[in-house]
Scaffold this motif. Sequence first.
Motif, PDB file in Angstrom:
ATOM      1  N   ASP A 154       0.900  -1.064  -0.098  1.00 18.33           N
ATOM      2  CA  ASP A 154       0.053  -0.083  -0.181  1.00 18.33           C
ATOM      3  C   ASP A 154       0.898   1.136  -0.039  1.00 18.33           C
ATOM      4  O   ASP A 154       0.718   2.262  -0.738  1.00 18.33           O
ATOM      5  CB  ASP A 154      -0.719   0.144   1.062  1.00 18.33           C
ATOM      6  CG  ASP A 154      -2.450  -0.437   0.926  1.00 18.33           C
ATOM      7  OD1 ASP A 154      -2.676  -0.573  -0.263  1.00 18.33           O
ATOM      8  OD2 ASP A 154      -2.778  -1.010   1.840  1.00 18.33           O
ATOM      9  N   VAL A 155       1.928   1.352   0.796  1.00 11.13           N
ATOM     10  CA  VAL A 155       2.631   2.363   0.826  1.00 11.13           C
ATOM     11  C   VAL A 155       3.497   2.528  -0.566  1.00 11.13           C
ATOM     12  O   VAL A 155       3.545   3.849  -0.872  1.00 11.13           O
ATOM     13  CB  VAL A 155       3.710   2.168   2.163  1.00 11.13           C
ATOM     14  CG1 VAL A 155       4.993   3.342   1.776  1.00 11.13           C
ATOM     15  CG2 VAL A 155       3.108   2.230   3.330  1.00 11.13           C
ATOM     16  N   TYR A 156       4.015   1.490  -1.053  1.00 12.29           N
ATOM     17  CA  TYR A 156       4.500   1.684  -2.584  1.00 12.29           C
ATOM     18  C   TYR A 156       3.610   2.357  -3.421  1.00 12.29           C
ATOM     19  O   TYR A 156       4.040   3.288  -4.198  1.00 12.29           O
ATOM     20  CB  TYR A 156       5.112   0.048  -2.979  1.00 12.29           C
ATOM     21  CG  TYR A 156       6.144  -0.195  -2.116  1.00 12.29           C
ATOM     22  CD1 TYR A 156       7.326   0.756  -1.678  1.00 12.29           C
ATOM     23  CD2 TYR A 156       6.516  -1.772  -2.262  1.00 12.29           C
ATOM     24  CE1 TYR A 156       8.402   0.018  -0.868  1.00 12.29           C
ATOM     25  CE2 TYR A 156       7.636  -2.310  -1.649  1.00 12.29           C
ATOM     26  CZ  TYR A 156       8.454  -1.482  -1.111  1.00 12.29           C
ATOM     27  OH  TYR A 156       9.568  -2.047  -0.448  1.00 12.29           O
ATOM     28  N   LEU A 157       2.493   1.957  -3.448  1.00  9.34           N
ATOM     29  CA  LEU A 157       1.301   2.439  -4.210  1.00  9.34           C
ATOM     30  C   LEU A 157       1.378   3.971  -3.943  1.00  9.34           C
ATOM     31  O   LEU A 157       1.194   4.597  -4.915  1.00  9.34           O
ATOM     32  CB  LEU A 157       0.126   1.778  -4.080  1.00  9.34           C
ATOM     33  CG  LEU A 157      -0.170   0.601  -5.081  1.00  9.34           C
ATOM     34  CD1 LEU A 157      -1.541  -0.045  -4.635  1.00  9.34           C
ATOM     35  CD2 LEU A 157      -0.073   0.812  -6.444  1.00  9.34           C
ATOM     36  N   ASN A 158       1.024   4.207  -2.380  1.00  8.49           N
ATOM     37  CA  ASN A 158       1.055   5.646  -2.265  1.00  8.49           C
ATOM     38  C   ASN A 158       2.114   6.449  -2.859  1.00  8.49           C
ATOM     39  O   ASN A 158       1.822   7.757  -3.095  1.00  8.49           O
ATOM     40  CB  ASN A 158       0.893   5.899  -0.908  1.00  8.49           C
ATOM     41  CG  ASN A 158      -0.960   5.614  -0.445  1.00  8.49           C
ATOM     42  OD1 ASN A 158      -1.763   6.528  -0.674  1.00  8.49           O
ATOM     43  ND2 ASN A 158      -0.983   4.575   0.210  1.00  8.49           N
ATOM     44  N   GLN A 161       6.832  -0.293  -9.727  1.00 10.50           N
ATOM     45  CA  GLN A 161       7.715  -1.460 -10.080  1.00 10.50           C
ATOM     46  C   GLN A 161       7.915  -2.049  -8.763  1.00 10.50           C
ATOM     47  O   GLN A 161       7.899  -3.504  -8.763  1.00 10.50           O
ATOM     48  CB  GLN A 161       9.118  -0.895 -10.682  1.00 10.50           C
ATOM     49  CG  GLN A 161      10.084  -2.199 -11.040  1.00 10.50           C
ATOM     50  CD  GLN A 161       9.285  -2.781 -12.266  1.00 10.50           C
ATOM     51  OE1 GLN A 161       8.871  -2.264 -13.220  1.00 10.50           O
ATOM     52  NE2 GLN A 161       9.185  -4.091 -12.158  1.00 10.50           N
ATOM     53  N   LYS A 162       8.263  -1.549  -7.497  1.00  2.49           N
ATOM     54  CA  LYS A 162       8.426  -2.467  -6.350  1.00  2.49           C
ATOM     55  C   LYS A 162       6.963  -3.035  -5.966  1.00  2.49           C
ATOM     56  O   LYS A 162       7.182  -4.186  -5.541  1.00  2.49           O
ATOM     57  CB  LYS A 162       8.733  -1.374  -5.404  1.00  2.49           C
ATOM     58  CG  LYS A 162      10.203  -0.811  -5.218  1.00  2.49           C
ATOM     59  CD  LYS A 162      10.359   0.018  -3.907  1.00  2.49           C
ATOM     60  CE  LYS A 162      12.075   0.359  -4.142  1.00  2.49           C
ATOM     61  NZ  LYS A 162      12.332   1.157  -2.931  1.00  2.49           N
ATOM     62  N   VAL A 163       5.902  -2.359  -6.328  1.00  2.00           N
ATOM     63  CA  VAL A 163       4.664  -3.059  -6.082  1.00  2.00           C
ATOM     64  C   VAL A 163       4.627  -4.346  -6.709  1.00  2.00           C
ATOM     65  O   VAL A 163       4.257  -5.416  -6.482  1.00  2.00           O
ATOM     66  CB  VAL A 163       3.500  -2.148  -6.258  1.00  2.00           C
ATOM     67  CG1 VAL A 163       2.134  -2.850  -6.093  1.00  2.00           C
ATOM     68  CG2 VAL A 163       3.385  -0.796  -5.494  1.00  2.00           C
ATOM     69  N   PHE A 185      -3.074  -5.915  -6.597  1.00  2.00           N
ATOM     70  CA  PHE A 185      -1.813  -4.997  -6.575  1.00  2.00           C
ATOM     71  C   PHE A 185      -1.033  -5.103  -7.968  1.00  2.00           C
ATOM     72  O   PHE A 185      -0.659  -4.321  -8.231  1.00  2.00           O
ATOM     73  CB  PHE A 185      -1.105  -5.588  -5.410  1.00  2.00           C
ATOM     74  CG  PHE A 185      -1.272  -4.903  -4.108  1.00  2.00           C
ATOM     75  CD1 PHE A 185      -1.128  -3.515  -3.846  1.00  2.00           C
ATOM     76  CD2 PHE A 185      -1.785  -5.670  -3.162  1.00  2.00           C
ATOM     77  CE1 PHE A 185      -1.447  -2.971  -2.628  1.00  2.00           C
ATOM     78  CE2 PHE A 185      -2.148  -5.332  -1.798  1.00  2.00           C
ATOM     79  CZ  PHE A 185      -1.991  -3.728  -1.580  1.00  2.00           C
ATOM     80  N   VAL A 186      -0.902  -6.328  -8.307  1.00  2.00           N
ATOM     81  CA  VAL A 186      -0.232  -6.497  -9.814  1.00  2.00           C
ATOM     82  C   VAL A 186      -0.944  -5.623 -10.725  1.00  2.00           C
ATOM     83  O   VAL A 186      -0.138  -4.895 -11.616  1.00  2.00           O
ATOM     84  CB  VAL A 186      -0.165  -7.953 -10.191  1.00  2.00           C
ATOM     85  CG1 VAL A 186       0.330  -8.055 -11.400  1.00  2.00           C
ATOM     86  CG2 VAL A 186       0.607  -8.699  -9.174  1.00  2.00           C
TER      87      VAL A 186
END
Length: 308
Positions: free
Chosen positions: A261-265, A270-272, A292-293
Motif C-alpha cells: 500500500d505504501v509503495y502504491l501511495n 515497479q516495487k509493487v 496489486f499486480v
Amino acid sequence: MSPRVRNTLISLTIFIVLILVFILQSRSTAHDEVKTSVSAERTKPTEQHSPDVHSPEPAETRPDATPSAITAIRKLRDSGNFKDAEAALIELLAKNPDDTLALRELLIIYHTGAPNLGEALNLEEKLLKQEASNEAEFERYREIAQLAKKEDRAVEFLNQLEPAAQNIAFVIPKTAGQLLESTGDYKKAIEKYREALNYPNERSALVYEHLASAQIKARHYADAQLSLEKAIEDANQYNTVDGREVKMEISTRNAEFQLLDVYLNRGQYQKVLDQANQLLKTDHQNKDLQRFVEMAKMGLNRGKLPRN
C-alpha cells in the motif's frame, strides 16, 4: 383431548420440572461450595504474633485464596450467577485486598460477565502495579480502557508505571502508543512507539509494525516504508534464530501488505509489481495480491516512474 395426547403432555411437564429442579440444585450446590470455601478461608488458623504487635499482617505475606475457593466461585460465574460470585470475591478481598487470584476473577466478571468497565479498569491497574510483567495483562488493560473510553487516563497511568522486568519494559510505551493511535493522536503515538524501540526487545518487528500503522495514518509514507521494511527484516531474523524453548514465529504478511500500500501511495509501481509477484509464488490464488499486480501495471503503463 385424547388420552394419548394428555399422557404426552403430562410426561413433558414432568420432564421440564425435573430439568428445573436439576438446575436449581446445581446452582445451590455451587453457592454452598462458595460459602463453605469462603468460610474456610475466614476461619483458617493464622500465625500467632507476640502481644506487642498491633499492626495488621503486611499485604505481601497474606496468602491468596485457596484454589478450592476460587474453583467454587468459578462454578458460580460459569453458571451465570455473577452476583453471588462477585459477593464471594469481595469477601475474600476484604480479608486480603492484594489477593491476585481474587482480583483476577473479579476483573473477569467486571470485564465480560457483568460488565462494570470502571471497576475493571481499577482492578487491572492494581494488578499492573503489583507486577507489571505480563504482556497479556497490558493487552487486556488497553482493551478495557478503550471500551471504557478512558484512553487518556490509561496513558497517564502507563507513563507513571515502572516495569517489573527489563524484558517487558517496551510493552508499556507500546501500549500507550496503541491507545494514543486509537484516539487519533498519531504524533504522540509515533513518539511512544519510538520510545518502545529504545528498550531491548527481540520481537521489535511488532513494534515497527505498530509504528508504521501510525505513520501511514499521519501520511508519513516515507517513514512508514522504512518502518515496514525494518519490521519484515526483524521478523525474518527472529524467525530464523534457533535455540528457543518455545518459538512462535512472527507473521510478516500484514507488514508485507501494508508495504505494498505504501509503495502504491508513493508511486513506486515497479516495487509493487516485484513484491506482489514474489508473494504470489507462495500464495497463487490471493485476489488482493492479484489486484496489486494489476494496479502496478496500470501505473507503469501510464508512464509514472517510481519515486525513490
